[in-house]
Each structure stands twice: as C-alpha cells, then as structure tokens.
Design a protein around this motif. Sequence first.
Motif, PDB file in Angstrom:
ATOM      1  N   LEU A   7       7.321-109.050  73.639  1.00 27.96           N
ATOM      2  CA  LEU A   7       7.539-107.619  73.445  1.00 27.96           C
ATOM      3  C   LEU A   7       7.167-106.819  74.689  1.00 27.96           C
ATOM      4  N   THR A  58      17.304-103.364  68.194  1.00 25.28           N
ATOM      5  CA  THR A  58      16.453-103.642  67.039  1.00 25.28           C
ATOM      6  C   THR A  58      15.156-102.853  67.157  1.00 25.28           C
ATOM      7  N   PRO A  59      14.778-102.098  66.136  1.00 26.19           N
ATOM      8  CA  PRO A  59      13.535-101.315  66.191  1.00 26.19           C
ATOM      9  C   PRO A  59      12.306-102.195  66.385  1.00 26.19           C
ATOM     10  N   LEU A  60      11.300-101.653  67.014  1.00 27.64           N
ATOM     11  CA  LEU A  60      10.055-102.386  67.251  1.00 27.64           C
ATOM     12  C   LEU A  60       9.429-102.857  65.945  1.00 27.64           C
ATOM     13  N   SER A  61       9.528-102.026  64.910  1.00 22.37           N
ATOM     14  CA  SER A  61       8.939-102.401  63.619  1.00 22.37           C
ATOM     15  C   SER A  61       9.587-103.669  63.065  1.00 22.37           C
ATOM     16  N   LYS A  64      10.928-106.054  64.925  1.00 26.02           N
ATOM     17  CA  LYS A  64      10.468-107.154  65.767  1.00 26.02           C
ATOM     18  C   LYS A  64       9.068-107.612  65.348  1.00 26.02           C
ATOM     19  N   VAL A  65       8.229-106.682  64.976  1.00 28.14           N
ATOM     20  CA  VAL A  65       6.887-107.025  64.504  1.00 28.14           C
ATOM     21  C   VAL A  65       6.973-107.828  63.203  1.00 28.14           C
ATOM     22  N   CYS A 111       3.658-111.169  71.352  1.00 24.98           N
ATOM     23  CA  CYS A 111       3.108-110.037  72.110  1.00 24.98           C
ATOM     24  C   CYS A 111       3.624-110.012  73.542  1.00 24.98           C
ATOM     25  N   PHE A 129      14.014-113.276  71.985  1.00 21.85           N
ATOM     26  CA  PHE A 129      13.947-111.829  72.148  1.00 21.85           C
ATOM     27  C   PHE A 129      14.983-111.307  73.141  1.00 21.85           C
TER      28      PHE A 129
END
Length: 216
Positions: A59, A148-151, A153-154, A56, A140
């Motif tokens: 990001l 890289t899309p946030l999705s 990374k999640v 978290c 990161f």
Amino acid sequence: MDFWPEFLLIASVHLVAVASPGPDFAIVLRYAVRYGRNVALSASLGIGMAIFLHVCYSLLGLGLLIKTTPWLFTLFSVLSAAYLAHIGWQAIRSGEPSHTASEDVTAPVAETPSRLKAFTSGFVTNGLNPKATLFFLSLFAVIISPVTPLSYKVIYGTYMAFATTAWFAFLSVILTREKVRAFLLRKGYWFDRLMGAVLLALAMHLVYSAIQSSLH
C-alpha cells in the motif's frame, strides 16, 4: 466500483498461492511433526500475521521500491536465504525423537520451543520470503484496480491474513492427528532431516535467483 468480483478473484489467486508448497509449508510441517499442535499453530499465526507486513508495504509502494532496486532485492533475498538455511541446518542436526512405541506420540519432544519463538519463526519466514513480496506486488499492481478504494484494499489484506492463518492452522491440526503424526514419527529422525534439506534447497534457490536477477 463493484466489490465482490474483484474480491473473489483475489481470494482465488490467494488460495492457489497459499496452498503451493514453500518455506511456510515446510516450517509448519516440521513443527507439527516434531513439536506438536500448539507450536505448529503458533507458527501458523506468525505466517498469517506477516501478511499484514506485505500488505502495508504494498500500500505504501515499498514493494515496488524493493523490486525496482536490484541491490535491495538481492539483500532481501540473501537475508531470507540465510534465515531458511539456519533453520534447515538446525533440522538436519536434530537428533532422533525420544518417543518409543509405548509413548504418546502426540506429546511434543522435550526441546519444544516456546510459542513466541514458533510465532516469530513463522512471521520471519513469510515476511522475508521474496516470492511473497513479488506476489503482493503483482496483486496490488495488476489484479487490484488503481481505482479500488483504500478501505477495500484493507479488507482484502485482512482477509488474506486470516485465510493464510486458517489454512496453516488446518494443516497443523491434520498433521498432528494421532495416526498421522504417529506414522510420520515412526519414520525416524530422517523425516526431520528431510525437512531441513528442503529448507536448505529453498535457501540455495533464493541465492541463485538473487544472483541471476543481479546479472540481468
């Protein structure tokens, strides 16, 4: 972008990092040997869930803020060292296990901490670990592409949290197998004190690293 090459690279790097000895390993090892499987598993879950904390703030860019603000990083390191020193000192002061040769060595000792306390110890130990902060900052900032899309990374973060939990849960099961735990317990309370000394050494190393960083 292609998901799998980056994911496999992250998974490989994470495997090396999580398998390296450190405060997390020392906590799980001590809890498994002294208190039994359930307590060790709770600590393992706490360690794994702390990965979400690192993900978290990475990001949100807070990891970079911690790294680039010397006094904040020093404070973070000192807090971590103080917590590890506290746990280490408790381990060194612990008495000899009450089990005898005729007793079930797979049973926990009388002063077994609650699962919530074990979970909290695991969470705080990993959450305050400056090395984990630097690892996720590097991950990161260097390994994961800016596009890289946030999705994705999640998904990466979720994988690392569950992989970390699985690794330490595996260790908890192995270390609490009857023959393994019996062997370790037969060595007496010096083993618990050895783990305490390891935690104190890690605490001193963190303080030393923090001082060195502040001087540069």
